[in-house]
Design a protein around this motif. Sequence first.
Motif, PDB file in Angstrom:
ATOM      1  N   PRO A  18       0.840  -1.204   0.000  1.00 28.96           N
ATOM      2  CA  PRO A  18       0.000   0.000   0.000  1.00 28.96           C
ATOM      3  C   PRO A  18       0.877   1.257   0.000  1.00 28.96           C
ATOM      4  CG  PRO A  18       0.111  -0.918   2.194  1.00 28.96           C
ATOM      5  CD  PRO A  18       0.877  -1.860   1.306  1.00 28.96           C
ATOM      6  N   GLU A  19       0.270   2.397  -0.255  1.00 29.15           N
ATOM      7  CA  GLU A  19       1.016   3.652  -0.225  1.00 29.15           C
ATOM      8  C   GLU A  19       1.506   3.936   1.196  1.00 29.15           C
ATOM      9  OE1 GLU A  19      -0.951   7.016  -1.876  1.00 29.15           O
ATOM     10  OE2 GLU A  19      -1.764   5.898  -3.580  1.00 29.15           O
ATOM     11  N   LYS A  20       2.773   4.265   1.303  1.00 22.81           N
ATOM     12  CA  LYS A  20       3.357   4.523   2.627  1.00 22.81           C
ATOM     13  C   LYS A  20       2.658   5.675   3.334  1.00 22.81           C
ATOM     14  CE  LYS A  20       8.046   2.705   2.075  1.00 22.81           C
ATOM     15  NZ  LYS A  20       9.503   3.027   2.123  1.00 22.81           N
ATOM     16  N   LEU A  21       2.329   6.722   2.580  1.00 21.83           N
ATOM     17  CA  LEU A  21       1.694   7.891   3.193  1.00 21.83           C
ATOM     18  C   LEU A  21       0.333   7.532   3.781  1.00 21.83           C
ATOM     19  CD1 LEU A  21       1.749  10.918   3.784  1.00 21.83           C
ATOM     20  CD2 LEU A  21       0.785  11.318   1.505  1.00 21.83           C
ATOM     21  N   LEU A  22      -0.425   6.691   3.071  1.00 18.70           N
ATOM     22  CA  LEU A  22      -1.732   6.257   3.567  1.00 18.70           C
ATOM     23  C   LEU A  22      -1.589   5.489   4.871  1.00 18.70           C
ATOM     24  CD1 LEU A  22      -4.787   5.809   3.276  1.00 18.70           C
ATOM     25  CD2 LEU A  22      -4.275   3.848   1.807  1.00 18.70           C
ATOM     26  N   ILE A  23      -0.622   4.569   4.929  1.00 16.63           N
ATOM     27  CA  ILE A  23      -0.407   3.785   6.150  1.00 16.63           C
ATOM     28  C   ILE A  23       0.035   4.691   7.296  1.00 16.63           C
ATOM     29  CG2 ILE A  23       1.004   1.960   7.206  1.00 16.63           C
ATOM     30  CD1 ILE A  23      -1.199   0.964   5.311  1.00 16.63           C
ATOM     31  N   LYS A  24       0.889   5.656   7.001  1.00 17.45           N
ATOM     32  CA  LYS A  24       1.334   6.594   8.036  1.00 17.45           C
ATOM     33  C   LYS A  24       0.151   7.383   8.599  1.00 17.45           C
ATOM     34  CE  LYS A  24       5.906   6.147   8.076  1.00 17.45           C
ATOM     35  NZ  LYS A  24       6.609   5.700   9.321  1.00 17.45           N
ATOM     36  N   GLU A  25      -0.736   7.821   7.720  1.00 14.09           N
ATOM     37  CA  GLU A  25      -1.908   8.587   8.164  1.00 14.09           C
ATOM     38  C   GLU A  25      -2.824   7.728   9.031  1.00 14.09           C
ATOM     39  OE1 GLU A  25      -3.645   9.924   4.554  1.00 14.09           O
ATOM     40  OE2 GLU A  25      -2.261  11.622   4.298  1.00 14.09           O
ATOM     41  N   LEU A  26      -3.065   6.477   8.595  1.00 15.93           N
ATOM     42  CA  LEU A  26      -3.919   5.582   9.378  1.00 15.93           C
ATOM     43  C   LEU A  26      -3.262   5.229  10.715  1.00 15.93           C
ATOM     44  CD1 LEU A  26      -5.289   3.138   6.639  1.00 15.93           C
ATOM     45  CD2 LEU A  26      -6.592   4.816   7.947  1.00 15.93           C
ATOM     46  N   SER A  27      -1.952   5.035  10.709  1.00 18.33           N
ATOM     47  CA  SER A  27      -1.241   4.703  11.949  1.00 18.33           C
ATOM     48  C   SER A  27      -1.417   5.806  12.980  1.00 18.33           C
ATOM     49  CB  SER A  27       0.252   4.482  11.668  1.00 18.33           C
ATOM     50  OG  SER A  27       0.450   3.357  10.843  1.00 18.33           O
ATOM     51  N   ALA A  28      -1.306   7.055  12.514  1.00 20.40           N
ATOM     52  CA  ALA A  28      -1.483   8.184  13.425  1.00 20.40           C
ATOM     53  C   ALA A  28      -2.925   8.252  13.931  1.00 20.40           C
ATOM     54  CB  ALA A  28      -1.106   9.481  12.702  1.00 20.40           C
ATOM     55  N   GLN A  29      -3.880   7.944  13.031  1.00 22.12           N
ATOM     56  CA  GLN A  29      -5.290   7.982  13.398  1.00 22.12           C
ATOM     57  C   GLN A  29      -5.628   6.882  14.395  1.00 22.12           C
ATOM     58  OE1 GLN A  29      -7.848   7.645   9.980  1.00 22.12           O
ATOM     59  NE2 GLN A  29      -9.598   8.547  11.019  1.00 22.12           N
ATOM     60  N   PHE A  30      -5.071   5.685  14.176  1.00 19.51           N
ATOM     61  CA  PHE A  30      -5.352   4.544  15.046  1.00 19.51           C
ATOM     62  C   PHE A  30      -4.448   4.498  16.278  1.00 19.51           C
ATOM     63  CE2 PHE A  30      -6.821   1.808  11.172  1.00 19.51           C
ATOM     64  CZ  PHE A  30      -8.017   2.509  11.138  1.00 19.51           C
ATOM     65  N   ASN A  31      -3.375   5.282  16.259  1.00 18.04           N
ATOM     66  CA  ASN A  31      -2.365   5.230  17.312  1.00 18.04           C
ATOM     67  C   ASN A  31      -1.734   3.835  17.398  1.00 18.04           C
ATOM     68  OD1 ASN A  31      -0.758   6.295  19.378  1.00 18.04           O
ATOM     69  ND2 ASN A  31      -2.230   5.696  20.978  1.00 18.04           N
ATOM     70  N   LEU A  32      -1.361   3.323  16.231  1.00 20.27           N
ATOM     71  CA  LEU A  32      -0.760   1.993  16.130  1.00 20.27           C
ATOM     72  C   LEU A  32       0.500   2.067  15.284  1.00 20.27           C
ATOM     73  CD1 LEU A  32      -3.990  -0.099  15.372  1.00 20.27           C
ATOM     74  CD2 LEU A  32      -2.756   0.002  17.547  1.00 20.27           C
ATOM     75  N   THR A  33       1.327   1.035  15.351  1.00 19.32           N
ATOM     76  CA  THR A  33       2.533   0.983  14.532  1.00 19.32           C
ATOM     77  C   THR A  33       2.161   0.736  13.068  1.00 19.32           C
ATOM     78  OG1 THR A  33       2.792  -1.392  14.865  1.00 19.32           O
ATOM     79  CG2 THR A  33       3.899   0.067  16.443  1.00 19.32           C
ATOM     80  N   ASP A  34       3.083   1.062  12.170  1.00 23.02           N
ATOM     81  CA  ASP A  34       2.815   0.917  10.738  1.00 23.02           C
ATOM     82  C   ASP A  34       2.536  -0.536  10.363  1.00 23.02           C
ATOM     83  OD1 ASP A  34       3.243   3.590  10.542  1.00 23.02           O
ATOM     84  OD2 ASP A  34       5.092   3.468   9.367  1.00 23.02           O
ATOM     85  N   CYS A  35       3.292  -1.476  10.937  1.00 23.80           N
ATOM     86  CA  CYS A  35       3.114  -2.879  10.524  1.00 23.80           C
ATOM     87  C   CYS A  35       1.752  -3.422  10.965  1.00 23.80           C
ATOM     88  CB  CYS A  35       4.257  -3.754  11.039  1.00 23.80           C
ATOM     89  SG  CYS A  35       4.523  -3.717  12.814  1.00 23.80           S
ATOM     90  N   ILE A  36       1.297  -3.052  12.157  1.00 25.04           N
ATOM     91  CA  ILE A  36      -0.028  -3.484  12.611  1.00 25.04           C
ATOM     92  C   ILE A  36      -1.117  -2.804  11.775  1.00 25.04           C
ATOM     93  CG2 ILE A  36      -1.685  -3.376  14.508  1.00 25.04           C
ATOM     94  CD1 ILE A  36       0.371  -5.532  14.911  1.00 25.04           C
TER      95      ILE A  36
END
Length: 591
Positions: A18-36
């Motif tokens: 997936p796009e790295k930027l999308l995962i980074k945004e979701l990680s910040a929203q979920f308060n989770l690590t990128d891999c999870i």
Amino acid sequence: MPGFTYRSQKYKWVYLRPEKLLIKELSAQFNLTDCITEVLYKRGIVEPGTLQAYFETPLTGLTSPFLIKDMGKAADHIALAIENKEKICVYGDYDVDGVTSVALMYHFLSEVGADVMYYIPNRLEEGYGLNIAAIEEIASTGVKLIVTVDCGINAENEVSHAVRLGMKVIITDHHQPSERIPEDACAVVNPMREDDTSPFKCFSGVGVAFKVIMALRSKMNDMGKFGVRTPNIKKYLDLVTLGTVADVVPLTGENRIFVRHGLEILSGKDCRAGLKELKRVSGVDGGKVTTTHVGFGLAPRINAVGRLGNSDKGLRLLITSDRAQAKYLADELDRENKDRQEIEKEIIEESFKKVEKNRLHEKYKGLVLYSTEWHQGVIGIVASRLVEKYHMPAIVLTFEDGVGKGSGRSIPSFDLYKGLEQLQDILLSFGGHKYAAGLKIAEEQISNLQRRFHSAVDSSLTAEDFVAELKIDSFIEPDDINSDFMRMIEKMEPYGAGNREPVFCMRGVRKYQPATFVGRDGMHLKMFLEKNGRTFDCIGYNMKSYEKLVAGREAFDVVFTPVVNGYYGGRFIQLVLKDLKPAEEEWQGIV
């Protein structure tokens, strides 16, 4: 999504990036690590509300049972039979899904004051589903209403016969209907009906049965039958969990809710007597019960007795409250499971030899094996083992008096039920779903079955479909794997069909010490791997064939699932290897 592939000796590794930027945004929203976050994203979880429901799976997530076609009719007829003190028979299948469905319905009807009996056909003498002789026997006992569970959707003639004998029939099932459903039934509850508009379709038989008791409880409550003490049906979710996991339906949606709460009941000290004893003989007595324990420990012991003949012992284990009887029955099921395993092992080995000797996996795209000597009760398991070994659809039959009874299993890319529909002109009967089916065929048609089954598979699949895919959720590094990481992995449970365990890849790990092979016949690969100063305990089940590869290399890319292990007196993180490759071999481009 772009990604990469690698072709190992057993699998096609697939990683979609997936796009790295999308995962980074979701990680910040979920308060989770990128891999999870990447794992969750690949399961379609992209909103905070969806994430909360996925992690918590509350019982409030269950939809109204009345959304299922004919559910209101079924509840009305059952409630009326109870009020009029009419005798009810619960008629079920002999596998785990069927037995748990019968136990569930029998328990609840007994609890609400019904005059109820049950009937499960003998697999070897009567076969699957409703049959005329059984219906006549049931009628002779004074039964006025038959409620089927996990069977009956295609039993048009049998239902009509029951009605002629003065009985009403309610069908509850989850199997694929044929073109005609039993018109003489007073209700046909099956989410797979073409005219059913309910939101969730993937229930097991016991899942449908649970929705029926939800509806019946609501109906009787509206009639004022319970006063201030409405029955708590959550306590039956242990039975629903057994049947749901055993039937390998997707652990998504409402099934995931059932199983999450059912596992909590199974893990508790106050679970029902029969299941407490079954946990003891299965080696899962104490601690947290998982879907793996259910699928490979508890369910096979209930299944064993049904496969070898009569399912009555498995059912009696699930409905008894007597601890001494439960202990006796659990011990009996354990002994019969050992007998089943011996029969199964012999037939599996013989089937593999047939394939290899005649090179059937090279001549055909779908395997059809048969014998007059094979035990009918284990041929479904044999078909499953053939699919696992050769990754191609398989049908296994046993013949008696010129008629073959068979079980089929399939791979994700081939719909077995639709495939058999193309062959129905040479079949005496068939039924099932995408991944599993049963069939009957005259002995003289076996050559036609082999030829046409091959053609049906060959015409719908490509060469790539016959290579098992190993889907990688995320690439991770040693520092990603810690206690917080494992807590999130555990929150994603229960795992099973439709909600598989997260699979990760770590690149460039090195052997910390020489690999060994452990377990019976040295079938399991045991390794300690190191990267960036972290050493990982690794186990690869049934990876004996990797002996030469791991002996000749020092660095690897590994695909694995992390688990928390406590077998050696302390909890530690272990990597369960799915596959590995030499680190120097390149991935194969973008998909």
